[in-house]
Motif scaffolding. Structure first.
Motif, mmCIF file in Angstrom:
data_model
loop_
_atom_site.group_PDB
_atom_site.id
_atom_site.type_symbol
_atom_site.label_atom_id
_atom_site.label_comp_id
_atom_site.label_asym_id
_atom_site.label_seq_id
_atom_site.Cartn_x
_atom_site.Cartn_y
_atom_site.Cartn_z
ATOM 1 N N GLY A 17 0.674 -1.246 -0.044
ATOM 2 C CA GLY A 17 0.002 -0.090 -0.131
ATOM 3 C C GLY A 17 1.066 1.214 0.208
ATOM 4 N N ALA A 18 1.939 1.284 0.689
ATOM 5 C CA ALA A 18 2.939 2.428 0.798
ATOM 6 C C ALA A 18 3.526 2.582 -0.485
ATOM 7 C CB ALA A 18 3.779 2.270 1.956
ATOM 8 N N ILE A 19 3.859 1.604 -1.174
ATOM 9 C CA ILE A 19 4.520 1.613 -2.422
ATOM 10 C C ILE A 19 3.587 2.266 -3.352
ATOM 11 C CG2 ILE A 19 5.634 0.116 -4.462
ATOM 12 C CD1 ILE A 19 6.776 -1.227 -2.090
ATOM 13 N N LEU A 20 2.202 1.579 -3.666
ATOM 14 C CA LEU A 20 1.325 2.148 -4.405
ATOM 15 C C LEU A 20 0.863 3.547 -4.303
ATOM 16 C CD1 LEU A 20 -1.389 -0.762 -4.879
ATOM 17 C CD2 LEU A 20 0.046 0.390 -6.662
ATOM 18 N N MET A 21 0.858 3.956 -3.062
ATOM 19 C CA MET A 21 0.640 5.452 -2.650
ATOM 20 C C MET A 21 1.619 6.391 -3.368
ATOM 21 S SD MET A 21 -1.896 7.286 -1.557
ATOM 22 C CE MET A 21 -2.936 6.302 -0.262
ATOM 23 N N THR A 22 3.134 6.112 -2.919
ATOM 24 C CA THR A 22 3.914 6.826 -3.533
ATOM 25 C C THR A 22 4.062 6.987 -4.907
ATOM 26 O OG1 THR A 22 5.525 4.928 -2.998
ATOM 27 C CG2 THR A 22 5.521 6.645 -1.281
ATOM 28 N N VAL A 23 3.825 5.828 -5.647
ATOM 29 C CA VAL A 23 3.956 5.959 -7.056
ATOM 30 C C VAL A 23 2.868 6.491 -7.538
ATOM 31 C CG1 VAL A 23 3.457 4.306 -9.138
ATOM 32 C CG2 VAL A 23 5.228 3.660 -7.343
ATOM 33 N N GLU A 24 1.594 6.549 -6.920
ATOM 34 C CA GLU A 24 0.346 7.397 -7.398
ATOM 35 C C GLU A 24 0.610 8.849 -7.149
ATOM 36 O OE1 GLU A 24 -2.072 6.432 -9.477
ATOM 37 O OE2 GLU A 24 -1.335 4.346 -9.644
ATOM 38 N N ALA A 25 1.356 9.109 -6.143
ATOM 39 C CA ALA A 25 1.377 10.572 -5.879
ATOM 40 C C ALA A 25 2.390 11.051 -6.905
ATOM 41 C CB ALA A 25 1.813 10.523 -4.447
ATOM 42 N N SER A 26 3.475 10.299 -7.186
ATOM 43 C CA SER A 26 4.479 10.599 -7.992
ATOM 44 C C SER A 26 4.146 10.715 -9.599
ATOM 45 C CB SER A 26 5.775 9.917 -7.921
ATOM 46 O OG SER A 26 5.487 8.628 -8.315
ATOM 47 N N GLN A 27 3.099 10.199 -9.925
ATOM 48 C CA GLN A 27 2.679 10.261 -11.301
ATOM 49 C C GLN A 27 1.420 10.779 -11.465
ATOM 50 O OE1 GLN A 27 2.162 5.955 -12.513
ATOM 51 N NE2 GLN A 27 4.381 5.607 -12.763
ATOM 52 N N VAL A 48 -5.364 4.381 -5.952
ATOM 53 C CA VAL A 48 -5.027 5.078 -4.708
ATOM 54 C C VAL A 48 -6.189 4.475 -3.402
ATOM 55 C CG1 VAL A 48 -5.724 7.286 -3.370
ATOM 56 C CG2 VAL A 48 -4.577 7.287 -5.756
ATOM 57 N N ILE A 49 -7.443 4.101 -3.811
ATOM 58 C CA ILE A 49 -8.191 3.417 -3.051
ATOM 59 C C ILE A 49 -7.555 1.967 -2.429
ATOM 60 C CG2 ILE A 49 -10.427 2.296 -2.546
ATOM 61 C CD1 ILE A 49 -11.725 4.385 -4.567
ATOM 62 N N ILE A 50 -7.118 1.326 -3.306
ATOM 63 C CA ILE A 50 -6.406 -0.086 -2.895
ATOM 64 C C ILE A 50 -5.349 0.221 -2.018
ATOM 65 C CG2 ILE A 50 -4.971 -2.044 -3.626
ATOM 66 C CD1 ILE A 50 -7.024 -1.830 -6.190
ATOM 67 N N ALA A 51 -4.402 1.300 -2.379
ATOM 68 C CA ALA A 51 -3.471 1.769 -1.424
ATOM 69 C C ALA A 51 -3.708 2.072 -0.115
ATOM 70 C CB ALA A 51 -2.524 2.692 -2.130
ATOM 71 N N GLY A 52 -4.725 2.918 0.075
ATOM 72 C CA GLY A 52 -5.219 3.345 1.309
ATOM 73 C C GLY A 52 -5.966 2.086 2.271
ATOM 74 N N ILE A 53 -6.529 1.190 1.232
ATOM 75 C CA ILE A 53 -6.947 -0.169 2.049
ATOM 76 C C ILE A 53 -5.682 -0.918 2.662
ATOM 77 C CG2 ILE A 53 -8.177 -2.318 1.647
ATOM 78 C CD1 ILE A 53 -10.273 -0.992 -0.350
ATOM 79 N N GLY A 54 -4.703 -0.840 1.919
ATOM 80 C CA GLY A 54 -3.512 -1.728 2.288
ATOM 81 C C GLY A 54 -2.892 -0.969 3.418
ATOM 82 N N LEU A 55 -2.758 0.354 3.502
ATOM 83 C CA LEU A 55 -2.342 1.113 4.347
ATOM 84 C C LEU A 55 -3.031 0.950 5.855
ATOM 85 C CD1 LEU A 55 -1.221 4.422 2.702
ATOM 86 C CD2 LEU A 55 0.278 2.457 3.673
#
Length: 92
Positions: A17-27, A48-55
Motif C-alpha cells: 500500500g505504501a509503495i502504491l501510494m507513493t507511485v500514484e502520488a509521483s505520477q 489510490v483506494i487499494i493503496a489506502g486499504i492496504g495502509l
C-alpha cells in the motif's frame, strides 16, 4: 504460527500500500478532457483506494501478533519476585 503468518501478510500489505501510494502520488498528471484521460484518472483513483486499504488493513492484521507478544512479556514480568527494569532478555 498463524499469528506470525497473519503479521507477515499484514506487513506485506502495508508495504504494498505504501509503495502504491507513493507511485500514484509521483505520477499525478493534469487531467485533460478526453474520455481516455477520464478512464486513466478512474484507474488512478482505484489504485489510490487499494493503496489506502492496504495502509489501513496492514497494521490491523498484526494486532493478534502484538497481543500475543505483550501477553508473553506480561507473564514474564509476573514470574519475577522483584521488579525488574527493562524488557526481558533473550537467552543465548
Amino acid at each position: 504460527m498463524w499469528r506470525n503468518m497473519l503479521a507477515l501478510l499484514g506487513l506485506l500489505t502495508f508495504i504494498t500500500g505504501a509503495i502504491l501510494m507513493t507511485v500514484e502520488a509521483s505520477q499525478q498528471q493534469p487531467e485533460s478532457v478526453d474520455s481516455l484521460a477520464a478512464r486513466v484518472a478512474f484507474r488512478d483513483d482505484i489504485a489510490v483506494i487499494i493503496a489506502g486499504i492496504g495502509l489501513l488493513l496492514g497494521p490491523i492484521l498484526t494486532i493478534p501478533w502484538w497481543q500475543h507478544r505483550l501477553r508473553r512479556e506480561q507473564k514474564w514480568f509476573e514470574k519475577r519476585d522483584e521488579p525488574v527494569e527493562g524488557p526481558p532478555r533473550v537467552p543465548n
